[in-house]
Structures are given as C-alpha cells and as structure tokens.
Design an enzyme around this catalytic site. Structure first.
Site, PDB file in Angstrom:
ATOM      1  N   TYR A 165     -12.845  -9.730  12.907  1.00 41.58           N
ATOM      2  CA  TYR A 165     -13.453  -8.407  13.075  1.00 41.58           C
ATOM      3  C   TYR A 165     -14.208  -8.026  11.787  1.00 41.58           C
ATOM      4  CZ  TYR A 165     -10.296  -8.196  17.086  1.00 41.58           C
ATOM      5  OH  TYR A 165      -9.622  -8.474  18.245  1.00 41.58           O
ATOM      6  N   LEU A 219      -9.449 -12.797   8.447  1.00 45.07           N
ATOM      7  CA  LEU A 219      -8.914 -11.571   9.056  1.00 45.07           C
ATOM      8  C   LEU A 219      -9.603 -11.236  10.373  1.00 45.07           C
ATOM      9  CD1 LEU A 219      -8.318  -8.993   6.155  1.00 45.07           C
ATOM     10  CD2 LEU A 219      -6.643  -9.799   7.805  1.00 45.07           C
ATOM     11  N   ASP A 238      -2.576   5.836  16.429  1.00 46.34           N
ATOM     12  CA  ASP A 238      -2.921   4.466  16.775  1.00 46.34           C
ATOM     13  C   ASP A 238      -2.054   4.021  17.954  1.00 46.34           C
ATOM     14  OD1 ASP A 238      -0.410   4.076  15.680  1.00 46.34           O
ATOM     15  OD2 ASP A 238      -1.034   2.520  14.270  1.00 46.34           O
ATOM     16  N   GLU A 291      -5.499   0.393   5.927  1.00 48.13           N
ATOM     17  CA  GLU A 291      -5.643   0.852   7.305  1.00 48.13           C
ATOM     18  C   GLU A 291      -6.760   0.103   8.033  1.00 48.13           C
ATOM     19  OE1 GLU A 291      -3.655   2.544   9.000  1.00 48.13           O
ATOM     20  OE2 GLU A 291      -2.360   3.292   7.407  1.00 48.13           O
ATOM     21  N   CYS A 313      16.211   0.509  22.128  1.00 49.92           N
ATOM     22  CA  CYS A 313      16.593   1.903  22.369  1.00 49.92           C
ATOM     23  C   CYS A 313      17.996   2.226  21.854  1.00 49.92           C
ATOM     24  CB  CYS A 313      16.511   2.225  23.864  1.00 49.92           C
ATOM     25  SG  CYS A 313      14.833   2.063  24.533  1.00 49.92           S
ATOM     26  N   CYS A 338      10.448   0.860  18.621  1.00 43.87           N
ATOM     27  CA  CYS A 338       9.840   1.232  19.903  1.00 43.87           C
ATOM     28  C   CYS A 338       8.702   0.259  20.224  1.00 43.87           C
ATOM     29  CB  CYS A 338       9.342   2.678  19.833  1.00 43.87           C
ATOM     30  SG  CYS A 338       8.997   3.427  21.445  1.00 43.87           S
ATOM     31  N   TRP A 395       0.817  -1.214   0.000  1.00 42.35           N
ATOM     32  CA  TRP A 395       0.000   0.000   0.000  1.00 42.35           C
ATOM     33  C   TRP A 395       0.854   1.269   0.000  1.00 42.35           C
ATOM     34  CZ3 TRP A 395      -0.517  -4.068   3.422  1.00 42.35           C
ATOM     35  CH2 TRP A 395       0.169  -3.961   4.629  1.00 42.35           C
ATOM     36  N   ARG A 396       2.175   1.112   0.047  1.00 42.37           N
ATOM     37  CA  ARG A 396       3.061   2.274  -0.040  1.00 42.37           C
ATOM     38  C   ARG A 396       3.552   2.544  -1.459  1.00 42.37           C
ATOM     39  NH1 ARG A 396       6.658   1.135   5.441  1.00 42.37           N
ATOM     40  NH2 ARG A 396       5.174   2.100   6.899  1.00 42.37           N
ATOM     41  N   GLN A 436      -6.097  -4.144  14.505  1.00 42.89           N
ATOM     42  CA  GLN A 436      -6.103  -5.404  15.273  1.00 42.89           C
ATOM     43  C   GLN A 436      -5.481  -6.586  14.518  1.00 42.89           C
ATOM     44  OE1 GLN A 436      -9.792  -4.229  15.100  1.00 42.89           O
ATOM     45  NE2 GLN A 436     -10.201  -3.712  17.214  1.00 42.89           N
ATOM     46  N   TYR A 442      -8.548   7.914  13.760  1.00 43.63           N
ATOM     47  CA  TYR A 442      -7.272   7.393  13.262  1.00 43.63           C
ATOM     48  C   TYR A 442      -7.325   7.151  11.755  1.00 43.63           C
ATOM     49  CZ  TYR A 442      -3.702   4.240  11.766  1.00 43.63           C
ATOM     50  OH  TYR A 442      -2.683   3.694  11.035  1.00 43.63           O
TER      51      TYR A 442
END
Length: 356
Positions: A88, A86, A144, A43, A205, A198, A30-31, A48, A126
């Site tokens: 949901y 998938l 998000d 998106e 870190c 992160c 999707w980029r 989830q 979002y």
C-alpha cells in the site's frame, strides 16, 4: 431495539476497560511517548498491516527519518525503499506529501486543530482522531476495524460496517463513551481490546474485561457481529515477467508510473499476456520499449494478491544485445545494485531467479 451508548453504565465501562488496558497493554515502540509524528507514522503503517509486522519497520523508519523535517527533506525513492515490503505504497507517498505541508504551513508542528489536520493528504477521520486523541489527548473518536468490532458487539449494532453511515454512527457512540480525562488511553484501550480479546473469530469472551456490558454476549450472537457485506471478487490478471540481461550481466528494470498502483516503484518487465498472446510477446516488448529481446527458459511462477486483484506471474529469463536503452522508464542495473531500488514484494521475490 438496538442498544445505544446511552444505555451503558458509562463510568463502570470506562473503569473496567481502562483498568484492563493499563494492566495488559503491549509494550509498543510508538507508545513510549506521545510524539505526534511517531503516532502519525505508526497509525499509517498499521493500516492494513499487523502490529508484529509493523514494529521493525517503525524502528527502521524512525531511525532513518527521526523528525518531520527529515522525512519532508528526504528523496521519495528513499522513503519508498524504507517502506518496501509494507505494501500500500500510496500510504508512504501521502505521508511524505502531508509532512511537507506541515513543514511549509505549520512550521513542522503537527496541527492540533481537527480541520487543519484532517485537510492533510492521507489523513482520514481515523488517523485524525488517533493523532488528536493519542498525541494531544483530545476527546476525539478514532474508529477503525477493531473499534467497530468491539462496539458492534458491546452495543449490539447490527448495521453493515462497510457503509460510511455506520462508521459515523460508531463515531457518535465513541464520543458519548470516551473518557475525557484520558482519551489517549481510552482509544488505545478499545483498539487493544479488539486486537487481543474481541477478535474477529472466537473472541475470548470469558476473560473480556467488559463482558458484563456486552449486549451481543448476553444475546449469544457475539460471533455474528459485526455485520459486513462481502467485498467484490478479485480480478485475476496474468503477466509474463521478463528478467532481461545484457552481455555485461546487467538487468533491465522499469520505473512504474507516478500515479496508480505501486506508483514510482521499480519492477522487472511485465507483459500483459492475455492482451498480447505468446506469439507476439517479443514484438510487443519492441513496440512498447524499443527493446529487442530473446525469451529464454521459464524460471518460476508467483501469485500476488492485492485487495482488489490478483497477479499471476510467470517468470522467464530473457536476453538483449542492446547497449543503450531507448526508453527513459528503463535502467540497466548490476545484480548487486538492485537492492538499492524500491521494489514491490512480488518483484523482490523474483531476485532468487537472477543469474541462475
């Protein structure tokens, strides 16, 4: 004192973050362009669900429904089948309903106006921010879980991220820090940082490009953030699943209700055994569906976990001599044709017990 976005060297933070992103970003389908429809689909799928899981689904979905018009015109059962696995499923139904509105009200063009976009079914703050920033390069926050985790650490925000007011706080921080010349890359960079560096546990870190800006790292509390209250304990519901077969080797499947959990998907018969009791199981099936069945041997058991409840499923074979089904929720389907119907994951896993 809690640190706010205004205390960061904004230019240096943007430069460090975006430099890392452009050098390290993943090659995600999707980029490849900034098509707002593809951004929207990705998106919704990513909510989830992990990126690696979504990629093959995204390819198949876009191949089957390459445009907004194609998705709007599709049969809902075909959309649910493409979404099968998938989870949901309300995401898929809401996406198609919203796409239909885009076709009827906006000529098939995803709205650029925040109010119009945010009014569409299933488009929350979002998703709205992600589409506006990634596809249309508008300086809108897209907050998000990844974004809240990154900024809870960078800014040492110790409020509970489960609260709506805390999400609003992060939206205001992102508005202050977003790189207005390229908000598309900025928002994706923060998400990418949260996904790759992160992370929720054991963040990397030592190789983080924005470590110098991170208040939580300086205080040694990066693994204590973000603060989030624990969800309520999941409810456990036991069911008996009946794989009912007739003399023609056809199986009975049931279409779930139009609303609620797993709406409009198909399933094998589910008996809420705690409410019924084993001695009354066959009578319950007759009173519920007008269907006479004979329970056979147990074939297996499954556990399926939702966010708010757990299904404990004991699976039994069963037989019926009825040739007609008195309930319009039910269908007789040959074993080989079952795969054309959209089933929830738990019932897909039962297919291995058919015809044994």
């Amino acid at each position: 004192m809690k640190k706010n976005a205004q205390y960061i060297d904004k230019g240096s933070f943007q430069q460090d973050l975006l430099g890392w992103y452009h050098a390290n970003k993943r090659d995600l389908p999707w980029r490849k362009d900034q098509d707002p429809y593809k951004v929207w689909v990705s998106e919704i799928m990513l909510q989830q669900t992990k990126v690696d899981t979504v990629i093959p689904y995204f390819y198949r979905f876009i191949e089957k429904f390459p445009t907004i018009h194609a998705l709007a015109a599709a049969e809902q059962q075909d959309v649910l089948k493409a979404w099968e696995g998938l989870g949901y499923y309300s995401r898929a139904r809401n996406l198609q309903n919203a796409v239909k509105e885009v076709v009827s009200s906006y000529g098939g063009e995803v709205p650029r106006n925040p109010d119009e976009l945010g009014a569409l079914k299933g488009v929350g703050p979002y998703t709205k921010g992600a589409i506006l920033s990634i596809a249309y390069n508008q300086p809108e926050p897209a907050v998000d879980g990844n974004v809240m985790r990154v900024f809870s650490r960078v800014l040492k925000v110790e409020e509970d991220i489960a609260l709506q007011k805390t999400k609003k706080l992060f939206e205001s921080h992102v508005r202050e820090l977003i790189y207005e010349d390229d908000p598309s890359s900025f928002n994706q960079a923060v998400m990418e940082l949260g996904a790759l560096i992160c992370t929720p546990k054991s963040p990397s870190c030592m190789i983080c490009p924005v470590q110098i800006h991170c208040s939580a790292f300086k205080a040694g509390i990066q693994e204590d953030l973000p603060v989030k209250t624990k969800a309520k304990k999941q409810r456990i519901i036991p069911y008996i699943i009946l794989l009912v077969r007739n003399s023609k080797n056809e199986y009975i499947i049931e279409k779930r209700a139009e609303n609620g959990l797993l709406a409009n998907l198909w399933q094998f018969l589910m008996v809420p055994i705690n409410e019924i009791g084993w001695d009354h199981l066959e009578n319950w099936v007759y009173s519920e569906y007008g269907l006479k069945v004979k329970i056979g041997t147990k074939k297996g058991k499954l556990k399926h976990v939702f966010s708010h409840l757990i299904w404990q499923l004991d699976i039994y074979e069963a037989a019926t001599e009825q040739e007609q089904l008195p309930d319009d929720r039910l269908l007789f389907v040959e074993k080989g044709n079952l795969e054309s119907f959209p089933f929830p994951v738990s019932h897909q896993k039962m297919m291995k017990y058919l015809g044994e």
